[in-house]
Design a protein around this motif. Structure first.
Motif, mmCIF file in Angstrom:
data_model
loop_
_atom_site.group_PDB
_atom_site.id
_atom_site.type_symbol
_atom_site.label_atom_id
_atom_site.label_comp_id
_atom_site.label_asym_id
_atom_site.label_seq_id
_atom_site.Cartn_x
_atom_site.Cartn_y
_atom_site.Cartn_z
ATOM 1 N N LEU A 140 0.709 -1.329 -0.009
ATOM 2 C CA LEU A 140 0.141 -0.060 -0.112
ATOM 3 C C LEU A 140 0.808 1.302 -0.139
ATOM 4 N N PHE A 141 2.012 1.384 0.842
ATOM 5 C CA PHE A 141 2.840 2.511 0.968
ATOM 6 C C PHE A 141 3.574 2.666 -0.446
ATOM 7 N N ALA A 142 4.006 1.557 -0.946
ATOM 8 C CA ALA A 142 4.785 1.736 -2.360
ATOM 9 C C ALA A 142 3.710 2.352 -3.425
ATOM 10 N N HIS A 143 2.409 1.891 -3.446
ATOM 11 C CA HIS A 143 1.742 2.380 -4.449
ATOM 12 C C HIS A 143 1.379 3.867 -4.073
ATOM 13 N N ILE A 144 0.929 4.387 -2.907
ATOM 14 C CA ILE A 144 0.742 5.594 -2.689
ATOM 15 C C ILE A 144 1.856 6.484 -2.684
ATOM 16 N N LYS A 145 3.096 6.068 -2.520
ATOM 17 C CA LYS A 145 4.174 6.927 -2.763
ATOM 18 C C LYS A 145 4.732 6.719 -4.183
ATOM 19 N N GLY A 146 4.398 5.831 -4.641
ATOM 20 C CA GLY A 146 5.067 5.617 -6.174
ATOM 21 C C GLY A 146 6.554 4.978 -5.907
ATOM 22 N N VAL A 147 6.820 4.186 -4.944
ATOM 23 C CA VAL A 147 8.420 3.957 -5.019
ATOM 24 C C VAL A 147 8.299 2.225 -5.090
ATOM 25 N N SER A 148 9.508 1.785 -5.105
ATOM 26 C CA SER A 148 9.696 0.489 -5.538
ATOM 27 C C SER A 148 9.724 -0.454 -4.365
ATOM 28 N N SER A 149 9.576 -1.757 -4.358
ATOM 29 C CA SER A 149 9.697 -2.370 -3.115
ATOM 30 C C SER A 149 11.008 -2.608 -2.232
ATOM 31 N N GLN A 150 12.062 -1.976 -3.027
ATOM 32 C CA GLN A 150 13.135 -1.774 -2.418
ATOM 33 C C GLN A 150 13.554 -0.601 -1.466
ATOM 34 N N HIS A 151 12.346 0.425 -1.723
ATOM 35 C CA HIS A 151 12.542 1.722 -0.779
ATOM 36 C C HIS A 151 12.615 1.272 0.840
ATOM 37 N N PRO A 152 13.613 1.969 1.153
ATOM 38 C CA PRO A 152 13.700 1.821 2.964
ATOM 39 C C PRO A 152 12.398 1.670 3.514
ATOM 40 N N VAL A 153 11.673 2.676 3.452
ATOM 41 C CA VAL A 153 10.376 2.438 4.236
ATOM 42 C C VAL A 153 9.733 1.083 3.826
ATOM 43 N N VAL A 154 9.499 0.941 2.641
ATOM 44 C CA VAL A 154 8.740 -0.228 2.169
ATOM 45 C C VAL A 154 9.366 -1.584 2.940
ATOM 46 N N ARG A 155 10.599 -1.525 2.805
ATOM 47 C CA ARG A 155 11.453 -2.668 3.490
ATOM 48 C C ARG A 155 11.273 -2.686 5.118
ATOM 49 N N LEU A 156 11.142 -1.636 5.574
ATOM 50 C CA LEU A 156 10.814 -1.420 7.307
ATOM 51 C C LEU A 156 9.459 -1.903 7.447
ATOM 52 N N LEU A 157 8.309 -1.754 6.491
ATOM 53 C CA LEU A 157 7.030 -2.077 6.749
ATOM 54 C C LEU A 157 7.009 -3.725 6.432
ATOM 55 N N ALA A 158 7.682 -4.084 5.534
ATOM 56 C CA ALA A 158 7.834 -5.519 5.482
ATOM 57 C C ALA A 158 8.107 -6.393 6.702
ATOM 58 N N ALA A 159 9.499 -5.691 6.956
ATOM 59 C CA ALA A 159 9.859 -6.229 8.292
ATOM 60 C C ALA A 159 8.916 -6.381 9.535
ATOM 61 N N ALA A 160 8.187 -5.163 9.727
ATOM 62 C CA ALA A 160 7.202 -4.855 10.654
ATOM 63 C C ALA A 160 6.099 -5.999 10.417
ATOM 64 N N GLU A 161 5.467 -6.249 9.190
ATOM 65 C CA GLU A 161 4.552 -7.095 8.960
ATOM 66 C C GLU A 161 5.210 -8.690 9.338
ATOM 67 N N ARG A 162 6.268 -8.962 9.029
ATOM 68 C CA ARG A 162 6.889 -10.212 9.085
ATOM 69 C C ARG A 162 6.961 -10.388 10.624
ATOM 70 N N ILE A 163 7.553 -9.417 11.486
ATOM 71 C CA ILE A 163 7.637 -9.650 12.901
ATOM 72 C C ILE A 163 6.132 -9.574 13.796
ATOM 73 N N SER A 164 5.275 -9.002 13.129
ATOM 74 C CA SER A 164 4.010 -9.067 13.722
ATOM 75 C C SER A 164 3.406 -10.512 13.625
ATOM 76 N N ALA A 165 3.490 -10.874 12.431
ATOM 77 C CA ALA A 165 2.915 -12.085 11.913
ATOM 78 C C ALA A 165 3.596 -13.407 12.803
ATOM 79 N N THR A 166 5.105 -13.051 13.098
ATOM 80 C CA THR A 166 5.822 -14.064 14.030
ATOM 81 C C THR A 166 5.129 -14.133 15.320
ATOM 82 N N PHE A 167 4.823 -12.884 15.662
ATOM 83 C CA PHE A 167 4.311 -12.798 17.174
ATOM 84 C C PHE A 167 2.802 -13.559 17.209
ATOM 85 N N ALA A 168 2.202 -13.239 16.115
ATOM 86 C CA ALA A 168 0.868 -13.814 16.305
ATOM 87 C C ALA A 168 0.879 -15.454 16.155
ATOM 88 N N ASP A 169 -0.219 -16.057 16.625
ATOM 89 C CA ASP A 169 -0.403 -17.575 16.708
ATOM 90 C C ASP A 169 -1.068 -17.850 15.140
#
Length: 408
Positions: A140-169
């Motif tokens: 969603l961020f990549a689309h709104i801002k028109g940036v690639s999947s390698q943008h630092p914020v996109v990678r940070l959000l991907a890491a946050a999603e992964r960490i959050s999913a790992t925390f969840a059962d």
């Protein structure tokens, strides 16, 4: 279930908590919460509080706990403050409710993904945590801002999603593309379940067979939802002059509010179609349902492939012929002949698709019937069982009757 001094009072019905950074009643969360209530759970929702709303209220058998945080659009810092304030308050509220009620599961709905850590106390006590991803934030961020999947914020959000999913059962997503995205970030496939965001059939009911249109009847186009640029409502406005040239009685009703409304109103004036466009705002639900009962076309013009649009499944459920931007996610669920596709962002092709349906009412009726038949596998009656099954897997076999009231 958990036990010990922390869980001093447990309701007779298994208790579920849903945390959502939104106002309640929220149509999707309300549908889910009331389904859980009907299935025999005591459901508590922790949500935002709009001015004038009660801090605590019971709606449809669901107990709503509203925190003193309001949603306002702004810059990144504004969002960070708002999300942080809500997350911290939710952490303490969920902990207090856990002590009073002894939750058997806690569901946290994104955005943001990191809100799942508001369920830290139940997690430490062994309570199953479900992360419900309505939107994949990196894409969603990549689309709104028109940036690639390698943008630092996109990678940070991907890491946050992964960490959050790992925390969840358990992780719940709303379509196959979202599941593939989450798994692609390293989450175990057997941990991720798809529950399509289907229309609530108690609200969006099939309409009766429509009488044949008369020559002087208005041709009604309807679209609804939050007014954001990525939903492509401006493409419909751009197409209206061409549609009006072929269909003199065309009228477009736009339900919803959002930051893009002023731009849409200005665009309608610039295109000379302001007299054909009615902005209905957040009208009562009955008004939307009445409009859908009369609609000739439902418009779904997404400018990105991020979700299976709620409005599309609502049009299909009601029986409104839909004209839809062609994206892989939509094609995965609705093949040719169930909706009319047009290239995303192409106003001329959109106009041609709508005009074609208007000039061939038999085809429009058949398309709507095809969509309804194809949608049988996606209906909420089916998806509800998948959703409830996630909770049934952790449902206790026995519960201890409670002896006191729940937390305020």
């Amino acid at each position: 279930s958990t036990s010990g001094w922390w869980n001093m009072k447990i309701e007779q019905r298994p208790a579920i908590c849903i945390v959502r950074h939104n106002y309640y009643p929220d149509s999707h969360v309300r549908r889910d919460a009331e389904a859980l209530t009907r299935a025999g759970y005591a459901v508590h929702v922790v949500a935002l509080r709009r001015r004038g709303q009660a801090p605590r209220e019971e709606i449809g058998g669901v107990t709503v706990h509203r925190l003193p945080v309001e949603h306002r659009r702004g810059n990144a810092l504004r969002y960070a403050r708002e999300y942080g304030s809500f997350a911290i308050r939710a952490l303490f509220k969920v902990a207090a409710l856990q002590r009073k009620l002894g939750f058997h599961a806690v569901e946290v709905d994104n955005m943001p993904d990191l809100l799942v850590f508001s369920a830290l106390v139940p997690k430490l006590l062994g309570v199953p945590i479900h992360l419900y991803i309505f939107d994949n934030m990196p894409e969603l961020f990549a689309h709104i801002k028109g940036v690639s999947s390698q943008h630092p914020v996109v990678r940070l959000l991907a890491a946050a999603e992964r960490i959050s999913a790992t925390f969840a059962d358990r992780v719940i997503v709303t379509q196959g593309a979202a599941r593939r995205a989450v798994i692609g970030r390293g989450v175990a496939p057997d941990k991720v379940s798809v529950v399509l965001n289907s229309a609530d059939e108690a609200i969006f009911r099939p309409r009766p067979i429509q009488p044949a249109r008369q020559a002087d009847d208005p041709f009604e186009i309807v679209t609804h939802g939050v007014l954001l640029q990525r939903y492509g409502v401006h493409i419909l406005i751009d197409a209206l002059p061409q549609i009006a040239a072929a269909l003199p009685n065309v009228r477009c009703q736009i339900f919803g509010e959002g930051e893009y409304r002023a731009a849409l109103e200005a665009r309608a004036r610039e295109r000379g179609v302001a007299d054909r466009v009615v902005f209905r705002g957040f009208a009562p639900q009955g008004e939307l349902l009445d409009a859908l009962a009369r609609a000739d076309v439902g418009y779904v013009g997404m400018l990105c492939d991020l979700m299976l649009s709620n409005k599309l499944v609502e049009y299909v459920t009601v029986g409104v012929p839909a004209v839809v931007a062609r994206w892989p996610t939509f094609e995965e669920y609705f093949p040719e002949g169930t909706v009319s596709y047009f290239p995303p962002g192409d106003a001329d092709a959109l106009a041609d698709a709508i005009i074609a349906l208007a000039h061939d009412p038999a085809r429009a009726r058949q398309q709507a019937a095809n969509a309804t038949a194809h949608n049988a596998q996606y209906r909420w009656a089916v998806q509800q069982q998948a959703y409830l099954g996630i909770y049934d897997a952790v449902r206790p076999r026995t519960v201890i009757p409670h002896t006191s009231e729940a937390a305020d």
